[in-house]
Design an enzyme around this catalytic site. Structure first.
Site, short mmCIF file in Angstrom:
data_model
loop_
_atom_site.label_atom_id
_atom_site.label_comp_id
_atom_site.label_asym_id
_atom_site.label_seq_id
_atom_site.Cartn_x
_atom_site.Cartn_y
_atom_site.Cartn_z
N ASP A 248 0.85 -1.20 0.00
CA ASP A 248 0.00 0.00 0.00
C ASP A 248 0.88 1.24 0.00
O ASP A 248 2.06 1.19 0.37
CB ASP A 248 -0.96 0.02 1.20
N GLU B 95 -0.02 -0.94 5.85
CA GLU B 95 1.02 -0.35 6.70
C GLU B 95 0.78 1.14 6.89
O GLU B 95 0.96 1.68 7.98
CB GLU B 95 2.40 -0.60 6.09
N HIS C 60 -22.39 36.59 11.41
CA HIS C 60 -21.78 37.87 11.00
C HIS C 60 -20.80 38.27 12.11
O HIS C 60 -21.19 38.41 13.27
CB HIS C 60 -22.88 38.91 10.82
N1 BES Z 1 8.39 3.43 5.50
C1 BES Z 1 7.70 4.34 6.36
C2 BES Z 1 8.38 4.50 7.72
C3 BES Z 1 9.65 5.29 7.63
C4 BES Z 1 9.60 6.64 7.33
C5 BES Z 1 10.88 4.71 7.84
C6 BES Z 1 10.76 7.38 7.22
C7 BES Z 1 12.04 5.45 7.74
C8 BES Z 1 11.98 6.78 7.41
C9 BES Z 1 6.27 3.85 6.56
O1 BES Z 1 5.69 3.43 5.36
C10 BES Z 1 5.43 4.99 7.05
O2 BES Z 1 5.26 5.95 6.35
N2 BES Z 1 4.86 4.83 8.22
C11 BES Z 1 3.90 5.75 8.72
C12 BES Z 1 3.16 5.01 9.82
C13 BES Z 1 1.86 5.58 10.22
C14 BES Z 1 0.92 5.87 9.09
C15 BES Z 1 1.19 4.68 11.25
C16 BES Z 1 4.58 6.99 9.25
O3 BES Z 1 5.72 6.92 9.76
O4 BES Z 1 3.98 8.06 9.14
MN MN Z 2 6.93 2.21 4.29
MN MN Z 3 5.05 5.29 4.27
#
Ligand code: BES
Ligand code: MN
Ligand code: MN
Length: 425
Positions: free
Chosen positions: A41, A120, A180
């Site tokens: 995703d 995820e 208003h």
């Molecule tokens: N791959 C990322 C996590 C990540 C971000 C690892 C930056 C290393 C550096 C993951 O897909 C992600 O975006 N996770 C979300 C989790 C949340 C939606 C629960 C995040 O970190 O915002």
């Molecule tokens: Mn990721």
């Molecule tokens: Mn991500």
């Protein structure tokens, strides 16, 4: 590869988006079993007009080309597409790495299970129950995840800390309809005024610390050894600032930028709205105000305890002049992963073969909530072997994955299976 892992063709249902699960037991019951986790995703690709090429690959017949999509998605040594680094490209490194081992060397010296999920980016709500249901099939000695970044181009890394997360929406209701602002302003409570006053109380401007009582109670201090190790990475604050396109850097008093990013909790409003948003001016006193905010958490903060304290603080700072609804959208636990487990040492050797350089240990401010669930439910260590770069623009338009990272990731994976063969003693 599909003939090696025939189950790769089949999606398996969960309560939400399906998971892809496939396995091979080439190496027999006495050999280690490795679970490779990733996610298919992605975050929404919008706004589409900011992309320079189609977010989901080359235009095919029937696609409506956007006027700005003029260039090939593979260009200037990069794959530009939503999910190219987060996380489809990194998953693909392992598929190609496994294929390479099978073609060039032969049967795998470890048993391999592939688990690619589709939730995820929304906190994996359906995967934990799916794991419970299929627990027996998920037995493993180590989990490999490539969903993080390298320290810098040419400097591979093992990530040994992920932040946790709590995510809130706050809705305030004031007068029964927009008013208003001349006829009612000053005398009738304005929910947008109230919300901005409340949000201004979330961070102490003098110290940059989050003002929620008890917020830092369980925050684990950065050790002297970590401070020294991270100082040795000679992080370039100016380059980091430039990569953000920001005019300045901020932070909590007493912590370097890297310490802030890797080991201190944060508060960020993700969106705030209410009242008049159109062009020009409209003198209105709005009936409603809304905010979405999230806090990144660090070890040993517990998301539920932090949610409770944030909610209590919001109740305390919300005046009785408006009606407040607080919604907890999702949460995830912070984790520190092992640094000296044999599977980590195998990962270090594989990265060195794949990228021709010694890896370093880093942490990240990002979150992968299922990692804590793996530790709890599978009792196996996770190795965060990431091939991305911090400037990959994950979640943004023109997300990219450097071909050098892609090929380095494939080489790393191709070496990984032999390196992991001895991890069970
Ligand atoms: N791959 C990322 C996590 C990540 C971000 C690892 C930056 C290393 C550096 C993951 O897909 C992600 O975006 N996770 C979300 C989790 C949340 C939606 C629960 C995040 O970190 O915002
Ligand atoms: Mn990721
Ligand atoms: Mn991500």
């Amino acid at each position: 590869l599909q003939s090696a892992f025939p189950e790769l063709r089949d999606a398996r249902p969960t309560a939400g988006h399906p998971v892809v699960f496939a396995q091979r037991a080439d190496a027999g019951p006495d050999a280690p079993t490795i679970l490779v986790y990733g996610h298919y995703d992605v975050q929404p690709p919008e706004p589409l007009e900011l992309w320079e090429s189609p977010p989901f690959g080359r235009l095919v017949a029937g696609d409506e080309p956007h006027p700005n999509w003029v260039r090939d998605p593979v260009r200037d040594g990069r794959i530009v597409a939503r999910g190219s680094t987060d996380d489809k490209g990194q998953v693909h490194c392992h598929l190609k790495g496994l294929e390479t081992h099978l073609k060039a060397v032969g049967p795998l010296p470890v048993n391999v299970k592939l688990l690619i999920e589709g939730e995820e980016e929304i906190g994996s709500p359906s995967l934990a129950p799916w794991i419970d249901e299929h627990r027996a099939r998920l037995d493993c000695d180590a989990v490999i995840i490539s969903d993080t970044a390298m320290y810098a181009p040419g400097v591979p890394a093992i990530t040994n800390g992920l932040k946790g997360l709590v995510y809130f929406q706050v809705d305030l209701e004031g007068p029964s309809h927009d008013l208003h602002s001349g006829a009612f302003g000053g005398a009738v409570p304005n929910p947008v005024n109230v919300l901005t006053q409340m949000m201004a109380k979330m961070i102490d401007p003098a110290t940059g610390r989050i003002a929620v009582p008890g917020f830092y109670d369980e925050v684990r201090d950065i050790t002297d050894a970590e401070r020294a190790e991270w100082a040795g990475l000679s992080f370039d604050d100016a380059a980091f600032q430039a990569s953000a396109g920001a005019d300045a850097l901020i932070g909590e008093t007493g912590y370097s930028v890297l310490e802030q990013l890797w080991a201190r909790p944060t508060f960020d409003l993700n969106g705030i709205w209410g009242g008049f948003q159109g062009h020009g001016a409209k003198t209105v006193l709005p009936a409603e105000a809304h905010a979405k905010f999230s806090c990144r958490l660090v070890p040993d903060q517990d998301p539920t305890a932090i949610e409770d304290r944030i909610e209590a603080y919001l109740q305390q700072i919300c005046p009785p002049t408006v009606r407040m609804t607080i919604t907890r959208l999702h949460s995830g636990k912070p984790v520190l992963t092992e640094r000296d487990h044999p599977a980590v040492l195998a990962g270090i050797r594989a990265l060195k073969s794949g990228f021709g350089a010694d890896p370093v240990f880093i942490r990240t401010g990002g979150s992968i909530p299922i990692v804590a669930t793996f530790a709890e439910k599978l009792g196996a260590p996770t190795v965060l072997l990431g091939f991305g770069l911090e400037d990959d623009r994950a979640h943004s338009p023109n997300e990219k994955f450097d071909l050098a990272c892609y090929t380095g990731g494939i080489k790393t994976s191709a070496h990984l299976w032999s390196e992991l063969a001895g991890i069970c003693g």
